[in-house]
Design a protein around this motif. Sequence first.
Motif, PDB file in Angstrom:
ATOM      1  N   THR A 206      -0.125  -1.605   3.559  1.00  0.00           N
ATOM      2  CA  THR A 206      -1.480  -1.656   3.012  1.00  0.00           C
ATOM      3  C   THR A 206      -2.300  -0.481   3.544  1.00  0.00           C
ATOM      4  OG1 THR A 206      -1.369  -4.045   2.943  1.00  0.00           O
ATOM      5  CG2 THR A 206      -3.536  -3.082   2.803  1.00  0.00           C
TER       6      THR A 206
ATOM      7  N   LEU B 297      -6.152   0.789   3.644  1.00  0.00           N
ATOM      8  CA  LEU B 297      -7.509   0.286   3.422  1.00  0.00           C
ATOM      9  C   LEU B 297      -8.392   1.404   2.885  1.00  0.00           C
ATOM     10  CD1 LEU B 297      -7.952  -1.921   6.589  1.00  0.00           C
ATOM     11  CD2 LEU B 297      -7.291  -2.610   4.289  1.00  0.00           C
ATOM     12  N   GLY B 298      -9.376   1.026   2.121  1.00  0.00           N
ATOM     13  CA  GLY B 298     -10.322   1.966   1.554  1.00  0.00           C
ATOM     14  C   GLY B 298     -11.005   1.305   0.378  1.00  0.00           C
ATOM     15  N   VAL B 299     -12.190   1.755   0.051  1.00  0.00           N
ATOM     16  CA  VAL B 299     -12.962   1.171  -1.028  1.00  0.00           C
ATOM     17  C   VAL B 299     -12.683   1.938  -2.310  1.00  0.00           C
ATOM     18  CG1 VAL B 299     -15.287   0.624  -1.821  1.00  0.00           C
ATOM     19  CG2 VAL B 299     -14.734   0.482   0.609  1.00  0.00           C
TER      20      VAL B 299
ATOM     21  N   ASP C 259      -8.672  -8.049  -3.757  1.00  0.00           N
ATOM     22  CA  ASP C 259     -10.068  -8.076  -3.301  1.00  0.00           C
ATOM     23  C   ASP C 259     -10.738  -6.704  -3.379  1.00  0.00           C
ATOM     24  OD1 ASP C 259      -8.698  -6.821  -1.305  1.00  0.00           O
ATOM     25  OD2 ASP C 259      -9.405  -8.120   0.321  1.00  0.00           O
ATOM     26  N   GLY C 260      -9.986  -5.654  -3.746  1.00  0.00           N
ATOM     27  CA  GLY C 260     -10.565  -4.323  -3.889  1.00  0.00           C
ATOM     28  C   GLY C 260     -10.781  -3.594  -2.583  1.00  0.00           C
ATOM     29  N   ALA C 261     -10.191  -4.079  -1.491  1.00  0.00           N
ATOM     30  CA  ALA C 261     -10.406  -3.467  -0.185  1.00  0.00           C
ATOM     31  C   ALA C 261      -9.412  -2.356   0.123  1.00  0.00           C
ATOM     32  CB  ALA C 261     -10.319  -4.539   0.902  1.00  0.00           C
ATOM     33  N   GLY C 262      -8.456  -2.114  -0.750  1.00  0.00           N
ATOM     34  CA  GLY C 262      -7.467  -1.071  -0.466  1.00  0.00           C
ATOM     35  C   GLY C 262      -6.345  -1.094  -1.478  1.00  0.00           C
ATOM     36  N   TRP C 263      -5.219  -0.540  -1.060  1.00  0.00           N
ATOM     37  CA  TRP C 263      -4.061  -0.445  -1.948  1.00  0.00           C
ATOM     38  C   TRP C 263      -2.804  -0.858  -1.186  1.00  0.00           C
ATOM     39  CZ3 TRP C 263      -8.032   2.973  -1.698  1.00  0.00           C
ATOM     40  CH2 TRP C 263      -8.754   3.170  -2.878  1.00  0.00           C
TER      41      TRP C 263
END
Length: 88
Positions: free
Chosen positions: A82, A84-86, A70-74
């Motif tokens: 996980t 989080l980050g854009v 979803d592109g919300a993190g790695w």
Amino acid sequence: MITMILGGLAGLALSAALAALITRPRRITTRALRPVPTARFYTVPAGTRWLVCHTLDCGRMTTRHLPLPDGAGWRCVDCGHTTLGVAE
């Protein structure tokens, strides 16, 4: 006069001996040499980042993180943590 001649001969002998030590081929012992380990190369997927993983499993070291769908993190490749980050 004789000392100059002997000194010159000694200098020539010393330089010839030094040149022989440098230019003669090196002798390898009869023992077999260990094979040299080769490096392993892996392809890194697009979007991979090297981020600090804040878990004790990874030892808070920098590890590979793959982007989440979803592109919300790695997500950490090693432990699954996980971050989080854009994505920029």
